[in-house]
Design a protein around this motif. Structure first.
Motif, PDB file in Angstrom:
ATOM      1  N   VAL A  68      35.165  19.038  -8.179  1.00  0.00           N
ATOM      2  CA  VAL A  68      34.070  19.629  -8.760  1.00  0.00           C
ATOM      3  C   VAL A  68      34.187  20.124 -10.185  1.00  0.00           C
ATOM      4  CG1 VAL A  68      33.409  20.487  -6.427  1.00  0.00           C
ATOM      5  CG2 VAL A  68      34.898  21.745  -7.753  1.00  0.00           C
ATOM      6  N   LEU A  71      32.809  17.537 -12.573  1.00  0.00           N
ATOM      7  CA  LEU A  71      31.332  17.146 -12.688  1.00  0.00           C
ATOM      8  C   LEU A  71      30.529  17.360 -13.687  1.00  0.00           C
ATOM      9  CD1 LEU A  71      30.514  18.038  -8.780  1.00  0.00           C
ATOM     10  CD2 LEU A  71      30.999  15.739  -9.818  1.00  0.00           C
ATOM     11  N   VAL A  78      27.410  10.946  -6.354  1.00  0.00           N
ATOM     12  CA  VAL A  78      28.477  11.763  -6.388  1.00  0.00           C
ATOM     13  C   VAL A  78      29.178  12.018  -4.885  1.00  0.00           C
ATOM     14  CG1 VAL A  78      29.356  14.201  -6.750  1.00  0.00           C
ATOM     15  CG2 VAL A  78      27.762  13.248  -8.306  1.00  0.00           C
ATOM     16  N   PHE A 115      25.302  24.638  -5.432  1.00  0.00           N
ATOM     17  CA  PHE A 115      24.706  23.659  -5.038  1.00  0.00           C
ATOM     18  C   PHE A 115      23.346  24.160  -4.573  1.00  0.00           C
ATOM     19  CE2 PHE A 115      26.407  25.284  -1.150  1.00  0.00           C
ATOM     20  CZ  PHE A 115      25.371  24.951  -0.173  1.00  0.00           C
ATOM     21  N   THR A 136      23.952  15.336  -9.543  1.00  0.00           N
ATOM     22  CA  THR A 136      24.121  16.816 -10.361  1.00  0.00           C
ATOM     23  C   THR A 136      22.931  16.716 -11.467  1.00  0.00           C
ATOM     24  OG1 THR A 136      25.681  15.342 -12.112  1.00  0.00           O
ATOM     25  CG2 THR A 136      26.556  16.880  -9.998  1.00  0.00           C
ATOM     26  N   LEU A 145      25.153  20.957  -8.108  1.00  0.00           N
ATOM     27  CA  LEU A 145      25.166  19.791  -7.359  1.00  0.00           C
ATOM     28  C   LEU A 145      23.909  19.917  -6.362  1.00  0.00           C
ATOM     29  CD1 LEU A 145      27.054  17.308  -6.361  1.00  0.00           C
ATOM     30  CD2 LEU A 145      27.880  18.939  -4.632  1.00  0.00           C
TER      31      LEU A 145
END
Length: 433
Positions: A68, A71, A78, A115, A136, A145
């Motif tokens: 993570v 990202l 992903v 997220f 993302t 996310l």
């Protein structure tokens, strides 16, 4: 649909997400993608062209697991392996329809990330899950996310992410930011409020307020009664952080550890407003109790007397509140301005008390002036006294897509008195000689 094109159509739809201003169907995308391929256009280039056509941004997908911490915004397909650190439901309205979504924090051995799940994947706090085909986006300067219609989630063995990899990390208050999970913070409780809420049909006490250390202040919410009081210095281990318009909020429950520490470790007098340059404030995208200084570039439209909703304090448009409809407004006074310190620009909204202080006139005096000379005279007075002068502002700084706005609870002119400064320098030179 041609099965060979299905994953590529998925990539395009993931990249578009819900940002596309143009309606597009899978069938339409397949038709256009086939046409590009027939003309010999490379597949990646064709996909990128279609994504740009419909208002998205393209990053080549990867089927390999990512950490993570690596990202970045704009990535699709992903694949991550994470532990659910926090999850909460939320009711929203999308294109006129009510919808239930879920938001929270995921973490792996590299860090944590916020997220949003657009479907109910039956995620539970503490579960270790393998997520594929997520995407993302950037939200308030941070990577978030998104779990959408094409996302697949499988629960897996918890040992794949050892608990030790998510051990709490120590932070100062000024370094708290949205998406941090399992943090450790030592701070003094500056404000404590208690309210009763209903959770799953049961009433529960929730504790909230403000805490701070020598680096700054933040908001907190405790879902468990740890018996701390105002002025206590506590060490919170196992909280997580979210934010509202850039102001961090640390949240913790019975799974966290909270212990009192010696109050002398954080003196109340050391908890002062953060003095920041404006570029620092813009980079932080908001903060609680800050102080900035700069030159007034503009007195903005909407300064002067305004009418507010008696229920929510929002400014009325005519006699209408955007939340409560037609109401009998309450009159208020404010200044809206733009300030520049040479490193960046922020907006400021000054409340009644700060406006009276800066203008050197009471509310009643300004009201009488408005009635005898017209409402424009108030704005002219503001321009005369403030435009091109240096000013200091103190208050909460809120960040959004339009920039930073300081809701100032205190303001003062900060122009340098050149005569006084020159006299001081002369005296210092005389003493040296």
């Amino acid at each position: 649909m041609n099965d060979d094109l299905t994953p590529h159509i998925d990539d395009i739809l993931d990249a578009l997400g819900d940002t596309s201003e143009k309606e597009v169907t899978r069938e339409e995308l397949e038709k256009e993608l086939k046409k590009f391929i027939e003309y010999g256009v490379p597949l990646d280039h064709a996909k990128q062209t279609l994504i740009k056509k419909f208002g998205g941004s393209y990053v080549p997908p990867s089927s390999e697991r990512m950490l993570v911490a690596d990202l970045e915004p704009g990535r699709n397909s992903v694949h991550v392996l994470c532990r659910v650190l926090h999850i909460s439901p939320k009711d929203i309205t999308v294109k006129g329809e009510n919808r239930k979504i879920f938001y929270g924090i995921l973490g792996d051995e590299s860090g944590s990330i916020s997220f949003t799940a657009w479907n109910d994947f039956e995620l539970e706090k503490g579960a270790v899950v393998e997520i594929s085909n997520a995407y993302t986006k950037e939200w308030q300067g941070e990577t978030k996310l998104n779990l959408g219609d094409r996302t697949k989630i499988e629960k897996t063995d918890a040992s794949k992410i050892p608990e030790s990899s998510l051990e709490p990390k120590e932070f100062k208050v000024k370094d708290l930011r949205s998406g941090l999970g399992s943090v450790e913070v030592t701070a003094r409780i500056l404000e404590l409020n208690k309210r009763e809420v209903e959770v799953d049909g049961k009433k529960k006490n929730v504790f909230s307020g403000t805490l701070g250390d020598e680096t700054g202040k933040a908001q907190y919410t405790s879902w468990h009664d740890f018996k701390f009081k105002e002025e206590d210095v506590i060490k919170i281990t196992g909280g997580y952080v979210k934010s509202w318009k850039g102001i961090p909020q640390i949240t913790f429950d019975e799974k966290a550890t909270v212990e009192k520490v010696e109050s002398s470790t954080i003196s109340k007098k050391d908890i002062a407003p953060q003095k920041l340059l404006m570029y620092e404030l813009v980079e932080k995208r908001g903060a609680m109790d800050v102080k900035v200084e700069g030159t007034v570039l503009e007195i903005r439209k909407g300064s002067g007397f305004v009418m507010r909703c008696p229920e929510c304090n929002r400014t009325l448009q005519g006699e209408e509140c955007s939340i409560h409809g037609s109401v009998k407004g309450v009159e208020d006074l404010r200044i809206k301005l733009v300030v520049d310190d040479g490193t960046g620009v922020v907006s400021g909204i000054l409340d009644k008390a700060s406006t009276e202080k800066l203008l050197g006139k009471t509310y009643d005096e300004l009201k009488k002036m408005s009635e005898t000379e017209g409402t424009e005279s108030i704005v002219e007075e503001m321009n005369t006294l403030l435009f091109a002068h240096r000013i200091s502002l103190r208050g909460n700084a809120l960040g959004d897509a339009f920039g930073i706005t300081i809701l100032a609870k205190d303001a003062a002119l900060a122009d340098i008195d050149m005569d006084a400064k020159s006299e001081k320098i002369s005296k210092e030179l005389e003493e040296i000689s």
